[in-house]
Design a protein around this motif. Sequence first.
Motif, short mmCIF file in Angstrom:
data_model
loop_
_atom_site.label_atom_id
_atom_site.label_comp_id
_atom_site.label_asym_id
_atom_site.label_seq_id
_atom_site.Cartn_x
_atom_site.Cartn_y
_atom_site.Cartn_z
N LEU A 145 0.82 -1.21 0.00
CA LEU A 145 0.00 0.00 0.00
C LEU A 145 0.86 1.27 0.00
N LEU A 146 1.99 1.23 0.71
CA LEU A 146 2.80 2.43 0.90
C LEU A 146 3.86 2.65 -0.17
N GLU A 147 4.35 1.58 -0.78
CA GLU A 147 5.38 1.71 -1.80
C GLU A 147 4.75 1.79 -3.18
N PRO A 148 5.02 2.84 -3.95
CA PRO A 148 4.41 2.98 -5.28
C PRO A 148 5.04 2.10 -6.34
N HIS A 149 6.16 1.47 -6.03
CA HIS A 149 6.92 0.71 -7.01
C HIS A 149 6.81 -0.79 -6.76
N PRO A 150 6.88 -1.61 -7.80
CA PRO A 150 7.07 -3.04 -7.59
C PRO A 150 8.50 -3.32 -7.16
N ARG A 151 8.69 -4.24 -6.25
CA ARG A 151 10.05 -4.59 -5.83
C ARG A 151 10.72 -5.54 -6.83
N ASP A 152 9.94 -6.37 -7.47
CA ASP A 152 10.48 -7.36 -8.41
C ASP A 152 11.59 -8.18 -7.74
N TYR A 153 12.82 -8.13 -8.25
CA TYR A 153 13.87 -8.99 -7.68
C TYR A 153 14.39 -8.46 -6.34
N TYR A 154 14.29 -7.16 -6.12
CA TYR A 154 14.71 -6.61 -4.84
C TYR A 154 13.89 -7.23 -3.71
N CYS A 155 14.56 -7.69 -2.68
CA CYS A 155 13.95 -8.35 -1.52
C CYS A 155 13.49 -9.77 -1.83
#
Length: 341
Positions: free
Chosen positions: A270-280
């Motif tokens: 909800l708070l992050e506007p970006h997809p993390r994809d491979y990050y994390c």
Amino acid sequence: MLVVCGGFFDKPWKLYQFQIKGIEFYSSLKDIPKENGFFVFSYSLSAETIGVKVKSSDLPKIIFVKIGEVKEFNKTYEPVILEFVSFSLNKEAYLQRVKEIKREIEKGVVYQINLSTKIDFFLEGQPLDLFLKFFQTQKTPYAFFLDLKDFFIISGSMELFLQKRGDTIVSKPIKGTAKNRKILEENLKDKAENLMILDMMRNDLSKIAMVGTVEVKELFKIEEYSTLFQMHSTVSAKTNAKFEEILLNTFPPASVTGAPKKKAVEIIDLLEPHPRDYYCGCAGFRLEDDFTLSVLIRTAFGTKEKLFYFAGSGIVYDSQEEEEWKETLSKIQAFYSFSSY
């Protein structure tokens, strides 16, 4: 091209290049091959493992690299230029999200949240040279460079998600970052956060562990890197579970989500506007029933001249907004040094 650091194999932190014999993509952990090779798992697999749909792009959720011969990799890097474009969450937006998280903690909804920002860059030069420069600036045990022609991944991770040798499985979650060892040693907030994530990993491992075998091996150990100090703890267990079963019960890594995990992942999305994809997500080698997987922190990916890097910090009730932003920037320093912000 696949270039990795020897830390994946408990060897010195030198670089090795693997021959790539084939590449396959998968969308479910239940479909992955039982062959030896190098795997990359996207954070978007959270939808499968804990039932929380998260933002994702059209990048493959799972990358499997069939590997062949290996040799030491020695190459000096050519100059590269990174041009900063934007944050997905700039300082003002990041500080506001930290306040929102603290309100959720105050209400008892969560106890800790890992909040990140995505940093967009233009790259002038070759991605391999950028990786080599990154590695030389800050050597880490689980660094790697994977070039798939259509896109590439660069990681300078120092965090072990899971390592299995025989029937013993180990995790070393990182929580606590500072530029000074003494400050980190005396920081009660970081120790509380570290202990919280350690307990989550103990719980995750208990799902696949033999009864009574989960134990803490190290508590609040501090490692020094060229640009910062990091605190980790170590938990181990005995298991006879298979690779896929272990991932289905432990992914995504607790250190990059929060507590409790499912609710933390919901709030993050909800708070992050970006997809993390491979990050994390996680990445590493599977060799028969043994494997080593790093947490994909200090990680970037991109296509040709476009590049995306990510950094974040863990938010708890007594987090100071400005300090969390400073910690986030400190995790970018080895990759790109900001003169302001």
